[in-house]
Design a protein around this motif. Structure first.
Motif, PDB file in Angstrom:
ATOM      1  N   GLU A 215       0.815  -1.209   0.000  1.00  0.00           N
ATOM      2  CA  GLU A 215       0.000   0.000   0.000  1.00  0.00           C
ATOM      3  C   GLU A 215       0.852   1.264   0.000  1.00  0.00           C
ATOM      4  O   GLU A 215       0.507   2.262  -0.643  1.00  0.00           O
ATOM      5  CB  GLU A 215      -0.933  -0.001   1.222  1.00  0.00           C
ATOM      6  N   ILE A 216       1.983   1.246   0.727  1.00  0.00           N
ATOM      7  CA  ILE A 216       2.870   2.406   0.709  1.00  0.00           C
ATOM      8  C   ILE A 216       3.413   2.634  -0.698  1.00  0.00           C
ATOM      9  O   ILE A 216       3.430   3.754  -1.211  1.00  0.00           O
ATOM     10  CB  ILE A 216       4.020   2.213   1.709  1.00  0.00           C
ATOM     11  N   ASP A 217       3.855   1.549  -1.336  1.00  0.00           N
ATOM     12  CA  ASP A 217       4.372   1.676  -2.697  1.00  0.00           C
ATOM     13  C   ASP A 217       3.276   2.117  -3.656  1.00  0.00           C
ATOM     14  O   ASP A 217       3.502   2.979  -4.515  1.00  0.00           O
ATOM     15  CB  ASP A 217       4.961   0.343  -3.144  1.00  0.00           C
ATOM     16  N   ARG A 218       2.064   1.551  -3.504  1.00  0.00           N
ATOM     17  CA  ARG A 218       0.964   1.928  -4.396  1.00  0.00           C
ATOM     18  C   ARG A 218       0.582   3.392  -4.212  1.00  0.00           C
ATOM     19  O   ARG A 218       0.376   4.118  -5.189  1.00  0.00           O
ATOM     20  CB  ARG A 218      -0.252   1.040  -4.122  1.00  0.00           C
ATOM     21  N   THR A 219       0.505   3.833  -2.942  1.00  0.00           N
ATOM     22  CA  THR A 219       0.137   5.225  -2.676  1.00  0.00           C
ATOM     23  C   THR A 219       1.184   6.190  -3.217  1.00  0.00           C
ATOM     24  O   THR A 219       0.849   7.182  -3.882  1.00  0.00           O
ATOM     25  CB  THR A 219      -0.040   5.437  -1.166  1.00  0.00           C
ATOM     26  N   SER A 220       2.440   5.903  -2.947  1.00  0.00           N
ATOM     27  CA  SER A 220       3.512   6.783  -3.429  1.00  0.00           C
ATOM     28  C   SER A 220       3.572   6.795  -4.951  1.00  0.00           C
ATOM     29  O   SER A 220       3.716   7.854  -5.574  1.00  0.00           O
ATOM     30  CB  SER A 220       4.862   6.335  -2.847  1.00  0.00           C
ATOM     31  N   ARG A 221       3.464   5.616  -5.547  1.00  0.00           N
ATOM     32  CA  ARG A 221       3.523   5.537  -7.007  1.00  0.00           C
ATOM     33  C   ARG A 221       2.378   6.314  -7.640  1.00  0.00           C
ATOM     34  O   ARG A 221       2.577   7.097  -8.583  1.00  0.00           O
ATOM     35  CB  ARG A 221       3.484   4.076  -7.447  1.00  0.00           C
ATOM     36  N   ALA A 222       1.161   6.111  -7.121  1.00  0.00           N
ATOM     37  CA  ALA A 222       0.007   6.803  -7.694  1.00  0.00           C
ATOM     38  C   ALA A 222       0.143   8.312  -7.547  1.00  0.00           C
ATOM     39  O   ALA A 222      -0.172   9.073  -8.473  1.00  0.00           O
ATOM     40  CB  ALA A 222      -1.278   6.316  -7.027  1.00  0.00           C
ATOM     41  N   TYR A 223       0.648   8.760  -6.387  1.00  0.00           N
ATOM     42  CA  TYR A 223       0.755  10.204  -6.158  1.00  0.00           C
ATOM     43  C   TYR A 223       1.794  10.829  -7.083  1.00  0.00           C
ATOM     44  O   TYR A 223       1.523  11.810  -7.778  1.00  0.00           O
ATOM     45  CB  TYR A 223       1.115  10.486  -4.702  1.00  0.00           C
ATOM     46  N   PHE A 224       3.003  10.276  -7.113  1.00  0.00           N
ATOM     47  CA  PHE A 224       4.079  10.910  -7.871  1.00  0.00           C
ATOM     48  C   PHE A 224       3.904  10.740  -9.377  1.00  0.00           C
ATOM     49  O   PHE A 224       4.199  11.660 -10.147  1.00  0.00           O
ATOM     50  CB  PHE A 224       5.436  10.362  -7.418  1.00  0.00           C
ATOM     51  N   GLN A 225       3.426   9.577  -9.829  1.00  0.00           N
ATOM     52  CA  GLN A 225       3.140   9.445 -11.257  1.00  0.00           C
ATOM     53  C   GLN A 225       1.985  10.348 -11.665  1.00  0.00           C
ATOM     54  O   GLN A 225       1.998  10.926 -12.759  1.00  0.00           O
ATOM     55  CB  GLN A 225       2.831   7.989 -11.591  1.00  0.00           C
ATOM     56  N   GLY A 226       0.986  10.480 -10.780  1.00  0.00           N
ATOM     57  CA  GLY A 226      -0.089  11.428 -11.065  1.00  0.00           C
ATOM     58  C   GLY A 226       0.406  12.858 -11.107  1.00  0.00           C
ATOM     59  O   GLY A 226      -0.044  13.660 -11.924  1.00  0.00           O
ATOM     60  N   LEU A 227       1.372  13.193 -10.225  1.00  0.00           N
ATOM     61  CA  LEU A 227       1.947  14.532 -10.226  1.00  0.00           C
ATOM     62  C   LEU A 227       2.685  14.816 -11.530  1.00  0.00           C
ATOM     63  O   LEU A 227       2.612  15.921 -12.082  1.00  0.00           O
ATOM     64  CB  LEU A 227       2.891  14.681  -9.031  1.00  0.00           C
ATOM     65  N   ILE A 228       3.404  13.814 -12.051  1.00  0.00           N
ATOM     66  CA  ILE A 228       4.107  13.977 -13.321  1.00  0.00           C
ATOM     67  C   ILE A 228       3.103  14.204 -14.455  1.00  0.00           C
ATOM     68  O   ILE A 228       3.270  15.102 -15.293  1.00  0.00           O
ATOM     69  CB  ILE A 228       4.980  12.748 -13.598  1.00  0.00           C
ATOM     70  N   LYS A 229       2.057  13.388 -14.495  1.00  0.00           N
ATOM     71  CA  LYS A 229       1.040  13.549 -15.543  1.00  0.00           C
ATOM     72  C   LYS A 229       0.357  14.910 -15.436  1.00  0.00           C
ATOM     73  O   LYS A 229       0.094  15.569 -16.454  1.00  0.00           O
ATOM     74  CB  LYS A 229       0.006  12.433 -15.440  1.00  0.00           C
TER      75      LYS A 229
END
Length: 380
Positions: free
Chosen positions: A210-224
């Motif tokens: 969940e930590i990896d999923r949350t961080s990945r979703a946030y930062f990849q979403g920030l890039i997009k």
């Protein structure tokens, strides 16, 4: 087939959601971390940039792994390729940057003066249309105060630039950290998992996921979100005929990483450029304001829900309140870090809350400890 998803474990083991004690601990921990991070910004900022770079490069590394390359070789290839691309872009932009650096102070002063002139014309137009403002001499009062403030800003330009240059060496840590995140990320997860008692092993795997999923979703979403904001602003500025539309769009999109404050600074930058480059056409500045407001609306109601809106399952009230709390605790750094830090702390806090309140898990842990003590003393 039985449901073996992490959510099913939570339901089967009696998870009823986080209570007020857990959420009070989450908020208190977030505030303490923000206060601590403010003291070591020289490390936190490169670490944050390294995370963004890691999630930006991870899909490329994953594609190389699927083609048969080892993880170490894929991480090295992707990192070297990114650094080579960065070097090519730096060499291509070096002549332009060198030419701009020579007159940076005059350029900044010119943009400030252009903005002051636009504001003065606007206020005098309002005075002409509304007599109470003319009797209050609003334009003269505001112009005097802003002129004094602009003078103090120019006096502090050089220390600000020196401070930014002092940060440059620490920012070079970002690609170095990103490379080791790419290469050794799973090794670090196994290291953490090996230190957890067997009774909590399933929950620990769920927590790390969940930590990896949350961080990945946030930062990849920030890039997009940054890409969408840059392209939208650049297209609008290009249609208006404002010079350097892509550079301005990118700067404003990156400034938007800072909630509220960054958006205000980005809009002010666009208005200053429009007012300075078109001194005889104040309508250009007004069109620039309208464009920026339109992009902010698209950002809030279209782009944000499509990118990072679903990455953190936070109530809007909690999000807004924590942004203000982050700003009060750690200033600008708190505004930038509060949402990702809160997302990670929320996952950790809720998982720990489920563990310590689950009687079955705690009973399994106590039973395992008793078995170890019995085994250790069996041959005494």
């Amino acid at each position: 087939m039985p449901d073996t998803s992490p959510a099913s474990y939570a339901v089967e083991e009696g998870q009823h959601g986080s209570g007020p004690i857990v959420w009070a601990s989450i908020i208190a921990t977030t505030c303490l971390l923000l206060f601590f991070f403010q003291k070591i910004l020289w490390l936190v900022v490169p670490f944050l940039l390294a995370l963004i770079l890691y999630y930006f490069l991870y899909p490329s590394m994953q594609a190389l792994i699927y083609r048969g390359m080892s993880r170490e070789a894929a991480a090295s290839t992707v990192t070297v390729g990114f650094l080579a691309l960065l070097a090519v872009v730096g060499v291509a932009l070096a002549p332009w940057v060198t030419g701009q650096v020579a007159g940076w102070q005059e350029a900044v002063i010119g943009y400030v003066q252009g903005g002051l002139q636009l504001l003065d014309r606007s206020l005098r137009a309002l005075e002409a249309a509304w007599a109470p403002l003319a009797r209050a001499h609003l334009a003269d009062t505001v112009a005097g105060r802003l002129t004094q403030g602009a003078g103090s800003v120019t006096d502090h330009l050089e220390p600000i630039v020196v401070g930014i240059m002092a940060w440059a060496p620490s920012l070079m840590l970002a690609p170095f950290l990103a490379y080791f995140f790419l290469r050794d990320g799973r090794r670090f997860q196994r290291f953490l998992g090996g230190a957890v008692p067997n009774a909590f092993f399933e929950k620990t795997l769920y927590l790390l996921h969940e930590i990896d999923r949350t961080s990945r979703a946030y930062f990849q979403g920030l890039i997009k979100l940054t890409v969408l904001d840059t392209l939208t602003l650049a297209a609008g500025l290009w249609l208006l005929g404002i010079p350097g539309p892509f550079a301005l769009g990118l700067i404003c999109a990156v400034l938007a990483w800072i909630p509220y404050v960054g958006s205000i600074l980005g809009g002010l930058l666009v208005v200053l450029v429009a007012a300075t480059d078109f001194p005889d056409a104040p309508g250009m500045a007004y069109w620039a304001v309208a464009l920026f407001v339109l992009v902010r609306l698209l950002d809030d109601f279209v782009y944000m829900p499509l990118t990072i809106g679903k990455s953190l399952a936070l109530h809007p009230l909690v999000t807004v309140l924590m942004i203000f709390v982050g700003g009060a605790v750690a200033g600008i750094a708190g505004l930038m870090l509060v949402l990702p830090v809160l997302g990670v702390v929320m996952v950790i806090g809720e998982t720990i809350g489920v563990i310590v309140t689950d009687p079955r898990l705690m009973a399994r842990h106590r039973h395992a400890l008793a078995l170890r003590r019995e085994q250790a003393s069996s041959d005494l």
